[in-house]
Enzyme design. Structure first.
Site, PDB file in Angstrom:
ATOM      1  N   GLU A   1       0.801  -1.236   0.000  1.00 36.15           N
ATOM      2  CA  GLU A   1       0.000   0.000   0.000  1.00 36.15           C
ATOM      3  C   GLU A   1       0.831   1.282   0.000  1.00 36.15           C
ATOM      4  OE1 GLU A   1      -2.719  -0.570   3.291  1.00 36.15           O
ATOM      5  OE2 GLU A   1      -3.711  -2.254   2.316  1.00 36.15           O
TER       6      GLU A   1
ATOM      7  N   HIS B   1     -10.050  -6.287  -2.372  1.00 31.35           N
ATOM      8  CA  HIS B   1     -11.100  -6.179  -1.344  1.00 31.35           C
ATOM      9  C   HIS B   1     -12.258  -5.446  -2.022  1.00 31.35           C
ATOM     10  CE1 HIS B   1      -8.644  -7.669   1.903  1.00 31.35           C
ATOM     11  NE2 HIS B   1      -7.686  -6.806   1.599  1.00 31.35           N
TER      12      HIS B   1
ATOM     13  N   ASN C   1       2.317  -4.681  -3.351  1.00 37.48           N
ATOM     14  CA  ASN C   1       0.923  -5.090  -3.158  1.00 37.48           C
ATOM     15  C   ASN C   1       0.083  -3.837  -2.889  1.00 37.48           C
ATOM     16  OD1 ASN C   1      -0.937  -7.316  -2.739  1.00 37.48           O
ATOM     17  ND2 ASN C   1      -0.879  -6.885  -0.535  1.00 37.48           N
TER      18      ASN C   1
ATOM     19  N   ASP D   1     -11.739 -10.584  -1.219  1.00 42.92           N
ATOM     20  CA  ASP D   1     -13.021 -10.834  -0.548  1.00 42.92           C
ATOM     21  C   ASP D   1     -14.073  -9.945  -1.207  1.00 42.92           C
ATOM     22  OD1 ASP D   1     -12.298  -8.427   0.805  1.00 42.92           O
ATOM     23  OD2 ASP D   1     -11.855  -9.478   2.677  1.00 42.92           O
TER      24      ASP D   1
ATOM     25  N   GLU E   1      -5.673 -10.618  -1.918  1.00 42.54           N
ATOM     26  CA  GLU E   1      -6.482 -10.499  -0.686  1.00 42.54           C
ATOM     27  C   GLU E   1      -7.973 -10.477  -1.017  1.00 42.54           C
ATOM     28  OE1 GLU E   1      -5.118  -7.373   1.935  1.00 42.54           O
ATOM     29  OE2 GLU E   1      -3.021  -7.690   1.422  1.00 42.54           O
TER      30      GLU E   1
HETATM   31  C1  XIL Z   1      -5.903  -6.978   8.189  1.00 50.47           C
HETATM   32  C2  XIL Z   1      -6.184  -8.243   8.985  1.00 50.47           C
HETATM   33  O1  XIL Z   1      -7.088  -9.035   8.258  1.00 50.47           O
HETATM   34  C3  XIL Z   1      -6.739  -7.910  10.344  1.00 50.47           C
HETATM   35  O2  XIL Z   1      -6.860  -9.080  11.145  1.00 50.47           O
HETATM   36  C4  XIL Z   1      -5.845  -6.892  11.050  1.00 50.47           C
HETATM   37  O3  XIL Z   1      -6.428  -6.503  12.288  1.00 50.47           O
HETATM   38  C5  XIL Z   1      -5.634  -5.670  10.170  1.00 50.47           C
HETATM   39  O4  XIL Z   1      -5.103  -6.082   8.918  1.00 50.47           O
HETATM   40  N1  XIL Z   1      -4.726  -4.955   3.615  1.00 50.47           N
HETATM   41  C6  XIL Z   1      -3.680  -5.762   4.005  1.00 50.47           C
HETATM   42  C7  XIL Z   1      -3.872  -6.718   5.140  1.00 50.47           C
HETATM   43  O5  XIL Z   1      -2.636  -5.763   3.351  1.00 50.47           O
HETATM   44  O6  XIL Z   1      -2.675  -6.941   5.859  1.00 50.47           O
HETATM   45  C8  XIL Z   1      -4.968  -6.293   6.073  1.00 50.47           C
HETATM   46  O7  XIL Z   1      -5.194  -7.332   7.015  1.00 50.47           O
HETATM   47  C9  XIL Z   1      -6.223  -5.968   5.290  1.00 50.47           C
HETATM   48  C10 XIL Z   1      -5.982  -4.845   4.318  1.00 50.47           C
END
Ligand code: XIL
Length: 365
Positions: A176, A253, A217, A283, A281
């Site tokens: 990020e 996401h 990422n 979802d 990641e």
């Molecule tokens: C999130 C986890 O899922 C949580 O359990 C934690 O409290 C916060 O981080 N982007 C990312 C991940 O790269 O590392 C994050 O994971 C979600 C957003």
């Protein structure tokens, strides 16, 4: 004692990981999860093929973020062990978790994840080395001078990558780095080093494990726009300068029903720079309560994302940010949303699972 009773007892001892950056390190691993037996979960009806095997048939992996504490639950462990061909530690390898105090390391949760993955023949995506989130407070609040921030970042990257040398398939080295308008995200690393922190981190990771694939990422780059273009320009310039970068991670996401239609084009554009692409990641969150119709919409979006990967030669695989709705960051971070993952709280496959299987089974490019 019956095995199920033992597992129930151990599960009750497990510490929830959400918000776990505040957890005392000794509280995170009271048990050796690798010594636990696996339970069972309701396998997809009429279908022996797992999503991992369906991905493997196309030369790709299907993975998920793993909550190390949840591995103490039999069905979670069975689902993670059987369905996946890759795993990502959801939190266990973040800086705040591995070095909660300066010079004091706690590798146990990360080691457990690595042991679990090796026992199940799974690839490991290391996540994540240089990120503004879940940093140790000693580092954030330490009032370090720019040259000290740089030295600490480089030491962190070398130590962690070196610790797992040879075990990690790919590292999310920088996570990020961009703001939503396409500028640089203002973080402690940018303040100390300017944009050079990205190449410094990649070079340090490469030195520590020349065999690992190194990724940048990012989220919000799954459709064309200023942020996606900025990431494209960043990767292009890293490649031009000969910086070791092997891949671009598209977090994905997404909101169910709104998966971007141009994801295949975006993947192709990144791939044209000569790097791998991965969904890292995934979802697809649904406004609660999710209806049967919502689950069908979600299934179609899972298929859209997986098939974008399947149709892109350099897309190496997809990782969901969790496996079951019972262990997902979504309800805690996006108020009013949930049900974002392929399996439900009872470890039962949702319509998304059949859709993922079908998307992998379709003819390739
Ligand atoms: C999130 C986890 O899922 C949580 O359990 C934690 O409290 C916060 O981080 N982007 C990312 C991940 O790269 O590392 C994050 O994971 C979600 C957003």
């Amino acid at each position: 004692m019956r095995k199920s009773a033992l597992i129930g007892m151990l599960a009750a001892m497990a510490v929830p990981i959400v918000g776990s950056s505040a957890c005392a390190p000794e509280a995170t691993t009271a048990i050796d999860v690798n010594a636990l037996a696996e339970g069972s979960y309701p396998a997809p009806a009429g279908n022996e093929l797992t999503i991992g095997a369906a991905a493997a048939a196309t030369g790709r992996y299907f993975g998920a973020a793993i909550d190390v504490n949840a591995l103490a639950e039999g069905p979670y462990r069975a689902l993670a062990g059987n369905e996946l061909t890759a795993v990502t530690p959801e939190n266990a390898m973040k800086w705040g978790e591995v070095e909660p105090q300066r010079g004091v390391f706690d590798w146990r949760p990360a080691d457990e994840l690595v042991g679990f993955a090796k026992a199940h023949g799974q690839k490991i995506r290391g996540h994540t080395l240089v990120w503004h989130g879940q940093l140790p407070s000693w580092f954030v609040d330490g009032n370090f001078a720019p040259n000290e921030v740089k030295a600490l970042m480089l030491a962190h990257v070398s130590t962690e990558v070196g610790r797992f040398k040879g075990s990690i398939y790919a590292w999310d080295v920088v996570n990020e780095p961009l703001a939503d308008n396409g500028g640089w995200r203002d973080n402690i690393f940018l303040k100390a080093m300017g944009p050079d922190y990205v190449s410094l981190a990649l070079n340090a990771a490469h030195k520590a494990d020349p065999g690992a694939k190194l990724y940048v990422n990012e989220y919000g780059v799954e459709t064309s726009g200023p942020k996606m273009e900025a990431l494209y320009d960043l990767v292009a310039s890293l490649k031009r300068d000969g910086v070791p970068i092997d891949g671009v991670g598209l977090q994905c996401h997404l909101v169910s029903g709104a998966a971007p239609g141009d994801l295949p084009d975006v993947m192709r554009r990144f791939a044209s720079l000569g790097v791998d692409v991965a969904v890292t990641e995934l979802d697809l969150r649904i406004r609660s309560p999710a209806t049967e119709r919502d689950l069908q919409t979600q299934a179609a979006d899972y298929a859209r994302v997986v098939s974008a990967c399947r149709m892109t030669k350099r897309c190496v695989g997809a990782t969901a940010w969790g496996i079951t709705d019972g262990h997902s960051w979504i309800p805690g971070f996006f108020q009013g949303y949930g049900a974002a993952l392929p399996f439900d709280e009872g470890y039962r496959p949702k319509p998304a699972v059949a859709a993922i299987l079908k998307a992998f089974a379709a003819p390739g490019p």
